[in-house]
Design a protein around this motif. Sequence first.
Motif, short mmCIF file in Angstrom:
data_model
loop_
_atom_site.label_atom_id
_atom_site.label_comp_id
_atom_site.label_asym_id
_atom_site.label_seq_id
_atom_site.Cartn_x
_atom_site.Cartn_y
_atom_site.Cartn_z
N TRP A 41 0.85 -1.25 0.03
CA TRP A 41 0.14 -0.02 -0.02
C TRP A 41 0.91 1.19 0.07
O TRP A 41 1.74 1.42 0.78
CB TRP A 41 -0.92 0.20 1.28
N TYR A 43 1.00 5.78 -0.83
CA TYR A 43 0.07 7.21 -1.16
C TYR A 43 0.52 7.81 -2.42
O TYR A 43 0.25 8.67 -2.95
CB TYR A 43 0.36 7.99 -0.05
N HIS A 74 -0.81 -1.12 -4.49
CA HIS A 74 -2.10 -0.51 -4.39
C HIS A 74 -2.09 1.00 -3.78
O HIS A 74 -1.62 1.10 -2.74
CB HIS A 74 -3.42 -1.13 -3.55
N SER A 75 -2.46 1.98 -4.61
CA SER A 75 -2.30 3.45 -4.00
C SER A 75 -3.72 3.57 -3.18
O SER A 75 -4.69 3.26 -3.48
CB SER A 75 -2.24 4.35 -5.18
N GLN A 76 -3.53 4.16 -2.01
CA GLN A 76 -4.34 4.44 -0.86
C GLN A 76 -5.18 5.81 -1.27
O GLN A 76 -5.94 6.25 -0.23
CB GLN A 76 -4.05 4.02 0.39
N ASP A 81 -5.19 9.51 3.78
CA ASP A 81 -6.09 8.20 3.34
C ASP A 81 -5.16 6.91 3.93
O ASP A 81 -5.70 6.32 4.33
CB ASP A 81 -6.11 8.05 2.00
N LEU A 82 -4.02 6.87 3.52
CA LEU A 82 -3.07 5.71 3.58
C LEU A 82 -3.30 5.23 5.05
O LEU A 82 -3.49 4.31 5.68
CB LEU A 82 -1.75 5.79 3.15
N ASN A 85 -6.47 4.43 6.51
CA ASN A 85 -6.77 2.74 6.05
C ASN A 85 -5.82 1.68 6.80
O ASN A 85 -6.08 0.77 7.40
CB ASN A 85 -6.59 2.65 4.69
N SER A 97 -10.01 -3.21 5.07
CA SER A 97 -9.18 -4.60 4.34
C SER A 97 -8.02 -4.86 5.18
O SER A 97 -7.65 -4.47 6.30
CB SER A 97 -8.43 -4.04 3.07
#
Length: 480
Positions: A41, A43, A74-76, A81-82, A85, A97
């Motif tokens: 993951w 950003y 996967h960009s969050q 946001d990252l 999450n 997730s």
Amino acid sequence: MISSKHSAGLLAAALLLTTVSGCSQKPEETASADPVTITVWTYYNGDQLETFNQLVSEFNETVGKSSGITIEGHSQGTVNDLETNVLASANGEVGASPMPNIFSAYADTAYTIDQMGLVMDLSPYLTDEDRSIYIDNYLDEGDFSGDGSIKIFPVAKSTELLFLNDTDWNTFAEATGASYDDLATMEGLVKTAELYYNWTDEQTPEKDDGRALFGRDAMANYLLLGARQLGCQIFDVKDGKMVLNFDEDIIRKLWDNYYVPYVKGYFASSGRFRSDDIKTGNIIGYVGSTSSATYFPTQVNQDDAESHEISLKVLPCPKFEGGEDYAVQQGAGMVVTKTEDEATVKACVEFLKWFTAPEHNISFSVGSGYLPVTKEANDMDIIHKNASSLSDSMDSILTEAVDTVNTNQMYTTKAFGTGKDARQVLEYCMSDLAFADRTTIEERTANGQSFEEAAEEFLSDDYFEAWYQDTLKQLQSFEG
């Protein structure tokens, strides 16, 4: 039709071949028998995300293919946001997730997740030779316990530089004799900003309407780094707890070289970032991250009727006179989520080592003003050799940035539990007050007061002392 006797013979031969092959196979070749998929993951967005995805594809098609490792990136969204999450996953929130195998993180977020027992220490997976190729301070940032642990794997870093609208600077310099050398220190910058204010003030019939020369992104960096250059670590960390060193004499020097010139009109800030203020002509220079340089405008648009092209000049970040040679270290690294599966950890480390090899790390870093993380790659000859394309402006940015890394002690605060909140206090405590007080002064002078009358209370010792005591109290709440 093959007889049963022939069938038995073929089967025996096949079994013998399988046995021989199994005995002769090297251990590293067995990885493909048990493929591993690693989720990452980030950003990253825009060009940075595109470059990252290209490198992931290259890894998957080469080293990953032969080793049985597949990376899924996967960009969050944004950094915030990252972080949201990752914390939701770590806390097991409904709808979150599962935790990724690797995620991008700054030290404060990584520390928070580590306190939950969810971060892998990668130090056992790196030899002394592996570690020696990375810039020491970059590895130290992830050593939360001070025992040589590696909880953050460095992948791209940045520092701060001074970015000038060189077109308008040259007009000013030719008229006044100002030089780039005047901007080498904070004290010299303040004097030059005063000269610029007075020079622009003289060009109009009105009094006290000069323009600001300078602005600054990341005020927490100014306070933390400035104090460190002057011999003080505002946030020290012992046994995982913050120890505050808010030395009043040093803080006063920081105040005199930012708040005071700001309320006098020599410094300014109005847009979200100082590159926005360059674009509107509100200032002609700012200190910011190397990664912000891609947003430096090519035009100044003061209003609908007036605009002109400008060029960029990159200079080292000003230091305090007589201060020590420290420079800001910033940029997120990669954190590996804790797991008992050795194959997964080794796969993560293999990808991160591959990703930070000079030929890969340079291609990821240079397009966005980030810096590679190995000692070898922090060399402009190596960068030129491995970078497929490099604009003149990016070349000058990286030249100054690499020189900064190679001639300074890189500095960032150690992580602690309330580090993010404490840093937020530093980010706004001086800059917000300076903006509000400058606005009040402008209102007062517009209503007929002289500048001296309008600014008198803000430039007094008592005013600084009240601010200092209030800020000290706020910061003390994060100690221990």
